[in-house]
Motif scaffolding. Structure first.
Motif, mmCIF file in Angstrom:
data_model
loop_
_atom_site.group_PDB
_atom_site.id
_atom_site.type_symbol
_atom_site.label_atom_id
_atom_site.label_comp_id
_atom_site.label_asym_id
_atom_site.label_seq_id
_atom_site.Cartn_x
_atom_site.Cartn_y
_atom_site.Cartn_z
ATOM 1 N N UNK A 1 -14.855 8.407 0.883
ATOM 2 C CA UNK A 1 -13.796 8.298 -0.128
ATOM 3 C C UNK A 1 -12.418 8.408 0.522
ATOM 4 N N UNK A 2 -12.276 9.344 1.464
ATOM 5 C CA UNK A 2 -11.008 9.520 2.147
ATOM 6 C C UNK A 2 -10.642 8.272 2.935
ATOM 7 N N UNK A 3 -11.634 7.689 3.620
ATOM 8 C CA UNK A 3 -11.407 6.493 4.426
ATOM 9 C C UNK A 3 -11.000 5.308 3.548
ATOM 10 N N UNK A 4 -11.647 5.137 2.397
ATOM 11 C CA UNK A 4 -11.312 4.038 1.489
ATOM 12 C C UNK A 4 -9.897 4.205 0.935
ATOM 13 N N UNK A 5 -9.540 5.431 0.588
ATOM 14 C CA UNK A 5 -8.197 5.687 0.066
ATOM 15 C C UNK A 5 -7.147 5.384 1.124
ATOM 16 N N UNK A 6 -7.392 5.808 2.349
ATOM 17 C CA UNK A 6 -6.456 5.567 3.444
ATOM 18 C C UNK A 6 -6.321 4.069 3.725
ATOM 19 N N UNK A 7 -7.426 3.347 3.694
ATOM 20 C CA UNK A 7 -7.395 1.912 3.941
ATOM 21 C C UNK A 7 -6.615 1.195 2.839
ATOM 22 N N UNK A 8 -6.779 1.625 1.592
ATOM 23 C CA UNK A 8 -6.041 1.019 0.486
ATOM 24 C C UNK A 8 -4.538 1.251 0.636
ATOM 25 N N UNK A 9 -4.162 2.442 1.067
ATOM 26 C CA UNK A 9 -2.739 2.732 1.285
ATOM 27 C C UNK A 9 -2.165 1.871 2.405
ATOM 28 N N UNK A 10 -2.920 1.695 3.485
ATOM 29 C CA UNK A 10 -2.453 0.868 4.590
ATOM 30 C C UNK A 10 -2.326 -0.592 4.158
ATOM 31 N N UNK A 11 -3.273 -1.070 3.366
ATOM 32 C CA UNK A 11 -3.214 -2.450 2.879
ATOM 33 C C UNK A 11 -2.014 -2.657 1.963
ATOM 34 N N UNK A 12 -1.735 -1.676 1.100
ATOM 35 C CA UNK A 12 -0.576 -1.768 0.212
ATOM 36 C C UNK A 12 0.725 -1.782 1.017
ATOM 37 N N UNK A 13 0.799 -0.966 2.041
ATOM 38 C CA UNK A 13 2.000 -0.942 2.883
ATOM 39 C C UNK A 13 2.164 -2.272 3.617
ATOM 40 N N UNK A 14 1.072 -2.844 4.064
ATOM 41 C CA UNK A 14 1.119 -4.132 4.762
ATOM 42 C C UNK A 14 1.590 -5.237 3.821
ATOM 43 N N UNK A 15 1.080 -5.231 2.601
ATOM 44 C CA UNK A 15 1.476 -6.254 1.629
ATOM 45 C C UNK A 15 2.930 -6.114 1.207
ATOM 46 N N UNK A 16 3.441 -4.900 1.214
ATOM 47 C CA UNK A 16 4.831 -4.673 0.800
ATOM 48 C C UNK A 16 5.817 -5.285 1.787
ATOM 49 N N UNK A 17 5.390 -5.462 3.029
ATOM 50 C CA UNK A 17 6.320 -5.968 4.041
ATOM 51 C C UNK A 17 6.180 -7.461 4.306
ATOM 52 N N UNK A 18 5.191 -8.122 3.702
ATOM 53 C CA UNK A 18 5.018 -9.541 4.026
ATOM 54 C C UNK A 18 5.934 -10.428 3.181
ATOM 55 N N UNK A 19 6.163 -11.623 3.658
ATOM 56 C CA UNK A 19 7.094 -12.537 3.016
ATOM 57 C C UNK A 19 6.487 -13.158 1.760
ATOM 58 N N UNK A 20 7.337 -13.785 0.968
ATOM 59 C CA UNK A 20 6.862 -14.458 -0.247
ATOM 60 C C UNK A 20 5.895 -15.591 0.088
ATOM 61 N N UNK A 21 6.164 -16.271 1.176
ATOM 62 C CA UNK A 21 5.320 -17.389 1.575
ATOM 63 C C UNK A 21 3.893 -16.899 1.868
ATOM 64 N N UNK A 22 3.771 -15.815 2.582
ATOM 65 C CA UNK A 22 2.459 -15.255 2.899
ATOM 66 C C UNK A 22 1.790 -14.763 1.625
ATOM 67 N N UNK A 23 2.550 -14.119 0.746
ATOM 68 C CA UNK A 23 2.019 -13.621 -0.519
ATOM 69 C C UNK A 23 1.460 -14.764 -1.368
ATOM 70 N N UNK A 24 2.214 -15.847 -1.476
ATOM 71 C CA UNK A 24 1.751 -16.998 -2.274
ATOM 72 C C UNK A 24 0.528 -17.663 -1.651
ATOM 73 N N UNK A 25 0.494 -17.736 -0.326
ATOM 74 C CA UNK A 25 -0.665 -18.322 0.345
ATOM 75 C C UNK A 25 -1.919 -17.493 0.058
#
Length: 63
Positions: free
Chosen positions: A30-54
């Motif tokens: 559970x701890x590992x899944x929560x940590x991975x979700x936080x890292x994925x959210x942080x990664x998505x927050x920094x990507x460009x609109x073009x990458x997001x739309x793709x």
């Protein structure tokens, strides 16, 4: 003064050890899944609109 371990004591020790192992694995997963979700959210927050739309287009094609 030897140490006598009864059969019931051994069974209790084994059951306790297995329960501890199972609980530890469950909490760790559970701890590992929560940590991975936080890292994925942080990664998505920094990507460009073009990458997001793709990525959104890829997800729509999978459906």
């Amino acid at each position: 003064m030897g140490l006598n371990i009864s059969a019931i004591g051994m069974i209790v020790a084994v059951i306790t050890g297995l329960g501890s192992f199972w609980l530890g694995r469950r909490i760790s997963n559970k701890w590992r899944a929560k940590r991975q979700a936080q890292q994925e959210a942080a990664k998505r927050a920094t990507e460009s609109r073009q990458v997001l739309r793709a990525r959104q287009r890829q997800q729509q094609q999978k459906r």
